[in-house]
Design a protein around this motif. Structure first.
Motif, PDB file in Angstrom:
ATOM      1  N   ARG A  23     -33.832  26.661 -20.423  1.00 23.96           N
ATOM      2  CA  ARG A  23     -33.613  27.698 -19.397  1.00 23.96           C
ATOM      3  C   ARG A  23     -34.284  29.003 -19.797  1.00 23.96           C
ATOM      4  NH1 ARG A  23     -29.145  26.796 -15.508  1.00 23.96           N
ATOM      5  NH2 ARG A  23     -28.552  24.668 -15.948  1.00 23.96           N
ATOM      6  N   VAL A  24     -34.235  29.295 -21.097  1.00 27.90           N
ATOM      7  CA  VAL A  24     -34.872  30.518 -21.585  1.00 27.90           C
ATOM      8  C   VAL A  24     -36.379  30.418 -21.347  1.00 27.90           C
ATOM      9  CG1 VAL A  24     -35.315  31.941 -23.620  1.00 27.90           C
ATOM     10  CG2 VAL A  24     -33.041  30.907 -23.300  1.00 27.90           C
TER      11      VAL A  24
ATOM     12  N   ASP B  86     -18.973  27.799 -19.122  1.00 31.27           N
ATOM     13  CA  ASP B  86     -18.664  26.433 -18.697  1.00 31.27           C
ATOM     14  C   ASP B  86     -18.031  26.380 -17.314  1.00 31.27           C
ATOM     15  OD1 ASP B  86     -16.401  27.611 -19.607  1.00 31.27           O
ATOM     16  OD2 ASP B  86     -15.903  26.090 -21.101  1.00 31.27           O
ATOM     17  N   VAL B  87     -17.907  27.512 -16.648  1.00 28.99           N
ATOM     18  CA  VAL B  87     -17.482  27.488 -15.244  1.00 28.99           C
ATOM     19  C   VAL B  87     -18.650  28.000 -14.398  1.00 28.99           C
ATOM     20  CG1 VAL B  87     -15.033  27.778 -15.714  1.00 28.99           C
ATOM     21  CG2 VAL B  87     -16.455  29.796 -15.382  1.00 28.99           C
ATOM     22  N   ASP B  88     -18.683  27.590 -13.133  1.00 26.60           N
ATOM     23  CA  ASP B  88     -19.880  27.903 -12.351  1.00 26.60           C
ATOM     24  C   ASP B  88     -19.773  29.237 -11.609  1.00 26.60           C
ATOM     25  OD1 ASP B  88     -18.057  27.118 -10.513  1.00 26.60           O
ATOM     26  OD2 ASP B  88     -19.325  25.685  -9.465  1.00 26.60           O
ATOM     27  N   GLY B  89     -18.791  30.042 -11.953  1.00 29.14           N
ATOM     28  CA  GLY B  89     -18.715  31.355 -11.345  1.00 29.14           C
ATOM     29  C   GLY B  89     -17.297  31.881 -11.322  1.00 29.14           C
ATOM     30  N   VAL B  90     -17.107  32.949 -10.555  1.00 26.87           N
ATOM     31  CA  VAL B  90     -15.791  33.563 -10.413  1.00 26.87           C
ATOM     32  C   VAL B  90     -15.196  33.065  -9.108  1.00 26.87           C
ATOM     33  CG1 VAL B  90     -14.542  35.751 -10.255  1.00 26.87           C
ATOM     34  CG2 VAL B  90     -16.608  35.582 -11.665  1.00 26.87           C
ATOM     35  N   TYR B  91     -13.960  32.623  -9.155  1.00 27.76           N
ATOM     36  CA  TYR B  91     -13.317  32.019  -7.990  1.00 27.76           C
ATOM     37  C   TYR B  91     -12.282  32.954  -7.359  1.00 27.76           C
ATOM     38  CZ  TYR B  91     -15.400  27.417  -8.431  1.00 27.76           C
ATOM     39  OH  TYR B  91     -16.293  26.382  -8.431  1.00 27.76           O
ATOM     40  N   THR B  92     -11.955  32.676  -6.103  1.00 31.26           N
ATOM     41  CA  THR B  92     -10.929  33.457  -5.406  1.00 31.26           C
ATOM     42  C   THR B  92      -9.575  33.337  -6.088  1.00 31.26           C
ATOM     43  OG1 THR B  92     -10.655  31.551  -3.965  1.00 31.26           O
ATOM     44  CG2 THR B  92     -11.991  33.378  -3.115  1.00 31.26           C
ATOM     45  N   THR B  93      -9.337  32.196  -6.732  1.00 29.20           N
ATOM     46  CA  THR B  93      -8.185  32.048  -7.622  1.00 29.20           C
ATOM     47  C   THR B  93      -8.451  30.841  -8.504  1.00 29.20           C
ATOM     48  OG1 THR B  93      -5.767  32.102  -7.746  1.00 29.20           O
ATOM     49  CG2 THR B  93      -6.725  30.532  -6.186  1.00 29.20           C
ATOM     50  N   ASP B  94      -7.522  30.500  -9.377  1.00 24.17           N
ATOM     51  CA  ASP B  94      -7.728  29.384 -10.291  1.00 24.17           C
ATOM     52  C   ASP B  94      -7.698  28.063  -9.514  1.00 24.17           C
ATOM     53  OD1 ASP B  94      -7.586  27.388 -12.195  1.00 24.17           O
ATOM     54  OD2 ASP B  94      -6.291  28.538 -13.535  1.00 24.17           O
ATOM     55  N   PRO B  95      -8.812  27.311  -9.504  1.00 24.90           N
ATOM     56  CA  PRO B  95      -8.871  26.050  -8.740  1.00 24.90           C
ATOM     57  C   PRO B  95      -7.836  25.021  -9.207  1.00 24.90           C
ATOM     58  CG  PRO B  95     -11.050  26.685  -9.531  1.00 24.90           C
ATOM     59  CD  PRO B  95     -10.079  27.613 -10.179  1.00 24.90           C
ATOM     60  N   ARG B  96      -7.338  25.168 -10.419  1.00 28.34           N
ATOM     61  CA  ARG B  96      -6.317  24.220 -10.884  1.00 28.34           C
ATOM     62  C   ARG B  96      -4.966  24.468 -10.211  1.00 28.34           C
ATOM     63  NH1 ARG B  96      -7.522  25.514 -17.016  1.00 28.34           N
ATOM     64  NH2 ARG B  96      -7.612  27.485 -15.936  1.00 28.34           N
ATOM     65  N   VAL B  97      -4.794  25.673  -9.704  1.00 31.36           N
ATOM     66  CA  VAL B  97      -3.535  26.013  -9.036  1.00 31.36           C
ATOM     67  C   VAL B  97      -3.673  25.885  -7.523  1.00 31.36           C
ATOM     68  CG1 VAL B  97      -1.977  27.941  -8.542  1.00 31.36           C
ATOM     69  CG2 VAL B  97      -2.676  27.465 -10.893  1.00 31.36           C
ATOM     70  N   CYS B  98      -4.868  26.178  -7.012  1.00 32.18           N
ATOM     71  CA  CYS B  98      -5.068  26.142  -5.576  1.00 32.18           C
ATOM     72  C   CYS B  98      -6.375  25.408  -5.285  1.00 32.18           C
ATOM     73  CB  CYS B  98      -5.117  27.571  -5.031  1.00 32.18           C
ATOM     74  SG  CYS B  98      -5.424  27.660  -3.278  1.00 32.18           S
ATOM     75  N   ALA B  99      -6.252  24.224  -4.717  1.00 30.58           N
ATOM     76  CA  ALA B  99      -7.420  23.374  -4.488  1.00 30.58           C
ATOM     77  C   ALA B  99      -8.423  24.017  -3.536  1.00 30.58           C
ATOM     78  CB  ALA B  99      -6.973  22.014  -3.956  1.00 30.58           C
ATOM     79  N   LYS B 100      -7.949  24.958  -2.716  1.00 28.09           N
ATOM     80  CA  LYS B 100      -8.851  25.592  -1.748  1.00 28.09           C
ATOM     81  C   LYS B 100      -9.625  26.768  -2.342  1.00 28.09           C
ATOM     82  CE  LYS B 100      -5.742  24.593   2.105  1.00 28.09           C
ATOM     83  NZ  LYS B 100      -4.775  25.326   2.938  1.00 28.09           N
ATOM     84  N   ALA B 101      -9.443  27.030  -3.623  1.00 27.37           N
ATOM     85  CA  ALA B 101     -10.147  28.156  -4.254  1.00 27.37           C
ATOM     86  C   ALA B 101     -11.646  28.035  -4.005  1.00 27.37           C
ATOM     87  CB  ALA B 101      -9.861  28.190  -5.745  1.00 27.37           C
TER      88      ALA B 101
ATOM     89  N   GLU C 211     -25.027  23.277 -14.766  1.00 21.97           N
ATOM     90  CA  GLU C 211     -25.487  23.015 -13.401  1.00 21.97           C
ATOM     91  C   GLU C 211     -26.965  23.256 -13.275  1.00 21.97           C
ATOM     92  OE1 GLU C 211     -23.850  24.808 -10.002  1.00 21.97           O
ATOM     93  OE2 GLU C 211     -21.847  24.102 -10.489  1.00 21.97           O
ATOM     94  N   GLU C 212     -27.560  22.630 -12.276  1.00 23.52           N
ATOM     95  CA  GLU C 212     -28.976  22.864 -12.016  1.00 23.52           C
ATOM     96  C   GLU C 212     -29.187  24.330 -11.636  1.00 23.52           C
ATOM     97  OE1 GLU C 212     -31.617  21.021 -12.629  1.00 23.52           O
ATOM     98  OE2 GLU C 212     -30.057  19.817 -13.563  1.00 23.52           O
ATOM     99  N   PRO C 213     -30.192  24.969 -12.235  1.00 21.94           N
ATOM    100  CA  PRO C 213     -30.413  26.378 -11.912  1.00 21.94           C
ATOM    101  C   PRO C 213     -30.891  26.569 -10.470  1.00 21.94           C
ATOM    102  CG  PRO C 213     -32.062  25.567 -13.492  1.00 21.94           C
ATOM    103  CD  PRO C 213     -31.131  24.435 -13.212  1.00 21.94           C
ATOM    104  N   SER C 214     -30.416  27.635  -9.848  1.00 16.30           N
ATOM    105  CA  SER C 214     -30.938  28.014  -8.534  1.00 16.30           C
ATOM    106  C   SER C 214     -30.644  29.495  -8.346  1.00 16.30           C
ATOM    107  CB  SER C 214     -30.264  27.210  -7.420  1.00 16.30           C
ATOM    108  OG  SER C 214     -29.002  27.764  -7.127  1.00 16.30           O
ATOM    109  N   ASP C 215     -31.287  30.092  -7.357  1.00 20.69           N
ATOM    110  CA  ASP C 215     -31.102  31.524  -7.160  1.00 20.69           C
ATOM    111  C   ASP C 215     -29.701  31.859  -6.670  1.00 20.69           C
ATOM    112  OD1 ASP C 215     -33.545  32.155  -8.091  1.00 20.69           O
ATOM    113  OD2 ASP C 215     -34.508  32.328  -6.130  1.00 20.69           O
ATOM    114  N   GLU C 216     -29.041  30.880  -6.026  1.00 15.88           N
ATOM    115  CA  GLU C 216     -27.703  31.135  -5.498  1.00 15.88           C
ATOM    116  C   GLU C 216     -26.611  30.785  -6.507  1.00 15.88           C
ATOM    117  OE1 GLU C 216     -29.866  29.181  -3.203  1.00 15.88           O
ATOM    118  OE2 GLU C 216     -30.503  31.228  -2.792  1.00 15.88           O
ATOM    119  N   ALA C 217     -27.018  30.261  -7.656  1.00 13.60           N
ATOM    120  CA  ALA C 217     -26.006  29.777  -8.602  1.00 13.60           C
ATOM    121  C   ALA C 217     -25.124  30.914  -9.100  1.00 13.60           C
ATOM    122  CB  ALA C 217     -26.688  29.102  -9.788  1.00 13.60           C
TER     123      ALA C 217
END
Ligand code: ASP
Ligand code: MG
Length: 418
Positions: A25-26, A175-190, A234-240
């Motif tokens: 990636r570098v 190791d996570v793909d970003g910042v979520y609206t809440t913890d996905p382990r607690v709320c599947a709709k995060a 994850e595969e790199p992309s501009d929206e990642a």
């Protein structure tokens, strides 16, 4: 050439294979024309192992030697990353903190960064080096000893480099793909957020969303460093990933961006304290001395004179992490026994959790609190303590309702929708 900072956390450099993937990636960014500063953490688990060795050798260790030992994990990954890049024909060199130099205070184990003179690394860039691989988490004190910045400190190293070198961006690979609206382990709709404002991230970071060291976000906000959190798996992309940026770079901010929570809260009430100047100072001075991290504080309005006490009395409630409760109780009772504090009873509750809704849009929108309380009421969840700031409303509730509360609030504020 424009400078880019790329930081790889422990899981992203956990094996030689993963170091290889990070190096690729570098190389891609180098081929786009950037001079790259790579900040590396220790291989995952390494720092814990080193801390364990120090404790085993010397329970009341000399903090300077603690730093000498625990900073070493990053030295290994920096050297390996430089070698890996060289094998790929990318001109790279490793730098330990003192070589840069990354100048810090002498607060060993929790040092603060004072300055990063860019001259040495810039000179190498000028001579054809394309990647400076810097060991994160470490620096050098005015006395010339190695320091470390506190656990998770490589994030702060990365942001400080981005500020010092006026980097175009600071990418934090984790190791996570970003910042979520809440913890996905607690709320599947995060839902993963594309962008989040510094202030919101600070609230989420300090509320227990452990993606970034809080200090790194403070620093990014102060120097307006564009921060991107993304997964190295994850595969790199501009929206990642998620861009953490200034409010002005978010077109239409959500009223509420996320629901944060922390499970391990305790609530303490001091019943019947005098309502007069100096009492709060005495209570929270005592707690501060005992090293208790007080979070929410509520003092009641005092109404009545109370027999056995001179003048008006009131109650004081505060919250702190569960594992600090014993310390808090001991300190307060000791102060009472020594005559420095007066209260009738100490009530402690340990089965509480804190839930917060966070969003910069709250500043200009009324009704968020009402909606939050209504939502909890509909679920029959009792609110024990409420605290607010400009962009956050927090409540303490019974812990067994935590998941339910987070899911209900996530639904109520329609966070699953962008
Ligand atoms: N290796 C250090 C730690 O585990 C610093 C970091 O990775 O950010 O805390
Ligand atoms: Mg980390």
């Amino acid at each position: 050439m424009p400078v880019l900072v790329m930081k790889f956390g422990g899981t992203s450099v956990a094996t030689l294979d993963r170091i290889g993937r990070a190096a690729k990636r570098v190389a891609v960014e180098v081929s786009k024309g950037y001079d790259v500063i790579v900040i590396v953490s220790a291989m995952s688990g390494k720092t814990n192992e080193l801390v364990g060795w120090v404790n085993e050798t010397s329970p009341f260790y000399d903090a300077r030697e603690y730093d000498a030992v625990v900073s070493s994990g990053e030295n290994v990954t920096a050297g390996l990353m430089a070698l890996t890049l060289q094998e790929m024909e990318v001109p790279a060199r490793s730098w330990q903190g003192w070589q840069v130099p990354l100048l810090t205070t002498s607060a060993h184990g929790a040092a603060r960064i004072e300055d990063i003179p860019p001259a040495n690394i810039m000179q190498k860039f000028g001579e054809g080096m394309r990647v400076a691989v810097v060991a994160g988490f470490q620096g050098i004190s005015p006395e010339g000893r190695i320091t470390t910045l506190g656990r998770g400190g490589s994030d702060t190293t990365a942001v400080a480099f981005a500020a010092a070198f006026e980097a175009e961006r600071c990418d934090i690979y984790t190791d996570v793909d970003g910042v979520y609206t809440t913890d996905p382990r607690v709320c599947a709709k995060a839902r993963k957020l594309d962008r989040i404002a510094f202030e919101e991230m600070l609230e989420l970071a300090s509320l227990g969303a452990k993606v970034l060291q809080t200090r790194s976000v403070e620093l990014a906000m102060r120097y307006n460093v564009k921060l991107r959190v993304l997964s190295s798996f994850e595969e790199p992309s501009d929206e990642a990933g998620t861009l953490v940026c200034g409010e002005d770079q978010i077109m239409e901010s959500n009223i509420v961006s996320g629901v944060a929570f922390s499970r391990e809260e305790a609530k303490v009430t001091l019943v019947t304290i005098a309502d007069q100047p100096g009492i709060a100072a005495a209570i929270f001075g005592t707690l501060a001395e005992a090293g208790v991290n007080v979070d929410m504080i509520v003092q009641n309005v005092s109404e009545t004179d109370y027999q056995g006490h001179e003048g008006r009395v009131t109650d004081m409630t505060f919250s702190c992490p569960t594992d600090q409760l014993k310390r808090a109780e001991k300190a307060l009772e000791a102060a009472r026994d020594a005559g420095r504090l007066k209260f009738d009873q100490l009530w402690a509750e340990t089965d509480v959790a804190k839930v917060s809704v966070v969003g910069i849009g709250m500043r200009s929108h009324a009704g968020v609190a009402a909606k939050m309380f209504e939502t909890l009421a509909t679920e029959n969840i009792n609110i024990k303590v409420i605290a607010t700031s400009e962009i956050k409303i927090s409540v303490l509730i019974e812990r067994k309702y935590l998941e339910l509360a987070v899911q209900a609030l996530h639904d109520a504020f329609e966070l699953e929708r962008a």
